[in-house]
Design a protein around this motif. Structure first.
Motif, short mmCIF file in Angstrom:
data_model
loop_
_atom_site.label_atom_id
_atom_site.label_comp_id
_atom_site.label_asym_id
_atom_site.label_seq_id
_atom_site.Cartn_x
_atom_site.Cartn_y
_atom_site.Cartn_z
N ARG A 72 -15.61 1.40 13.43
CA ARG A 72 -15.47 2.62 12.63
C ARG A 72 -15.41 2.28 11.14
O ARG A 72 -16.05 2.94 10.31
CB ARG A 72 -14.22 3.36 13.08
N PHE A 73 -14.65 1.23 10.80
CA PHE A 73 -14.58 0.79 9.41
C PHE A 73 -15.97 0.38 8.91
O PHE A 73 -16.38 0.76 7.81
CB PHE A 73 -13.63 -0.40 9.27
N ALA A 113 -11.37 3.97 2.46
CA ALA A 113 -11.38 2.87 1.51
C ALA A 113 -12.56 1.93 1.78
O ALA A 113 -13.25 1.50 0.85
CB ALA A 113 -10.06 2.10 1.59
N PHE A 114 -12.80 1.63 3.05
CA PHE A 114 -13.97 0.82 3.39
C PHE A 114 -15.25 1.50 2.90
O PHE A 114 -16.16 0.85 2.38
CB PHE A 114 -14.04 0.58 4.89
N GLY A 115 -15.34 2.80 3.10
CA GLY A 115 -16.51 3.53 2.65
C GLY A 115 -16.71 3.45 1.14
O GLY A 115 -17.84 3.32 0.65
N VAL A 162 -5.40 5.30 9.50
CA VAL A 162 -6.80 5.06 9.88
C VAL A 162 -7.76 5.86 9.00
O VAL A 162 -8.78 5.34 8.54
CB VAL A 162 -7.02 5.41 11.37
N ARG A 163 -7.43 7.11 8.75
CA ARG A 163 -8.33 7.94 7.94
C ARG A 163 -8.45 7.39 6.52
O ARG A 163 -9.55 7.27 5.98
CB ARG A 163 -7.81 9.38 7.91
N TYR A 177 0.82 -1.22 0.00
CA TYR A 177 0.00 0.00 0.00
C TYR A 177 0.85 1.27 0.00
O TYR A 177 0.35 2.37 0.18
CB TYR A 177 -0.96 0.02 1.19
N GLY A 178 2.14 1.12 -0.23
CA GLY A 178 3.02 2.27 -0.24
C GLY A 178 3.55 2.56 1.15
O GLY A 178 3.70 1.67 1.98
N SER A 179 3.81 3.81 1.43
CA SER A 179 4.38 4.19 2.72
C SER A 179 3.28 4.49 3.73
O SER A 179 2.13 4.77 3.37
CB SER A 179 5.26 5.43 2.55
N CYS A 180 3.66 4.47 5.00
CA CYS A 180 2.71 4.79 6.05
C CYS A 180 2.31 6.26 6.01
O CYS A 180 1.26 6.63 6.52
CB CYS A 180 3.29 4.45 7.43
N THR A 181 3.14 7.09 5.42
CA THR A 181 2.80 8.51 5.35
C THR A 181 1.81 8.81 4.23
O THR A 181 1.05 9.77 4.31
CB THR A 181 4.07 9.36 5.16
N ARG A 182 1.83 7.96 3.18
CA ARG A 182 0.90 8.16 2.06
C ARG A 182 0.37 6.81 1.59
O ARG A 182 0.64 6.36 0.47
CB ARG A 182 1.58 8.90 0.91
N PRO A 183 -0.40 6.12 2.42
CA PRO A 183 -0.87 4.78 2.04
C PRO A 183 -1.97 4.84 0.98
O PRO A 183 -2.82 5.72 0.99
CB PRO A 183 -1.41 4.23 3.36
N ASN A 184 -1.91 3.89 0.08
CA ASN A 184 -2.95 3.76 -0.96
C ASN A 184 -3.63 2.41 -0.76
O ASN A 184 -3.26 1.41 -1.37
CB ASN A 184 -2.33 3.86 -2.36
#
Length: 220
Positions: free
Chosen positions: A160-161, A130-132, A124-125, A43-50
């Motif tokens: 929350r998810f 993504a779940f939404g 988390v955000r 998913y890439g980095s923790c600072t910019r996860p995809n």
């Protein structure tokens, strides 16, 4: 990579479904076990996860398994279920959003991504969003099962998810929080004694889909 090399085989969960008349396929996604191809679900980095990209990669490999299943003469190609644990749980929700032929419902056990260690999540955000998005695109029923003491996605985070998903979906969906299981409930689905906990929940879900849940003899 070392952890992915020993892929789960679901030696208790698989027979639970087989005794109820299901053909059970446990696909090895790219980068797991002895499968060919590199790991595709980063998913890439923790600072910019995809996480949408990561979920799509998981769903791609699961969908390949579904295409094979639908060609088998012993499979009811119009009544297929997908279940996944952890990244696989996240992946079956992504799969449902694509509406593959024959898929009638999905079961998400402890689904999520982005937890490099117990009690930590680096997006988390983004993960909630993504779940939404999966919920917005999905039209088939889903079952969500998380244990109270899941150390990767605790009950509050999992809820929350789910709320982000349920708010956006037109499909029937339900969330079940089980009591604490062992030292870490994240592995509930694949644990040898797991069906004693999740079995009745799944049986109710299958019954709601008009699928016979009476158990037969152990499969050969």
């Amino acid at each position: 990579p070392e952890e992915r090399a020993a892929r789960p085989r679901y030696l208790t969960a698989g027979p639970w479904f087989a005794r109820r008349g299901f053909v059970v396929l446990v696909p090895a996604r790219r980068g797991y076990g002895q499968s060919t191809g590199p790991f595709a679900e980063g998913y890439g980095s923790c600072t910019r996860p995809n996480f949408l990209k990561a979920g799509a990669a998981t769903a791609t490999d699961i969908r390949a398994g579904l295409r094979w299943l639908r060609r088998q003469p012993f499979v009811d190609a119009g009544r297929i279920l997908a279940a996944g644990q952890s990244a696989g749980g996240f992946g079956v929700l992504a799969l449902a959003a694509w509406k593959p032929n024959g898929l009638i419902a999905v079961m998400n056990f402890a689904g999520g991504r982005g937890s490099p260690a117990d009690g930590e999540n680096c997006g988390v955000r983004e993960l909630t969003a993504a779940f939404g998005e999966f919920g917005r695109l999905t039209t088939i029923p889903s079952l969500w099962v998380y244990a109270e003491n899941d150390k990767l996605f605790d009950a509050n985070l999992a809820r929350r998810f789910y709320l982000a998903y349920a708010k956006n979906t037109r499909a029937r969906t339900s969330f079940i929080k089980t009591p604490s299981f062992g030292s870490n409930g994240h592995g509930l689905f694949s644990a040898p004694t797991g069906p004693a906990v999740w079995g009745p929940v799944v049986a109710d879900f299958l019954d709601s889909l008009d699928i016979d849940v009476s158990a037969g003899p152990d499969p050969i």
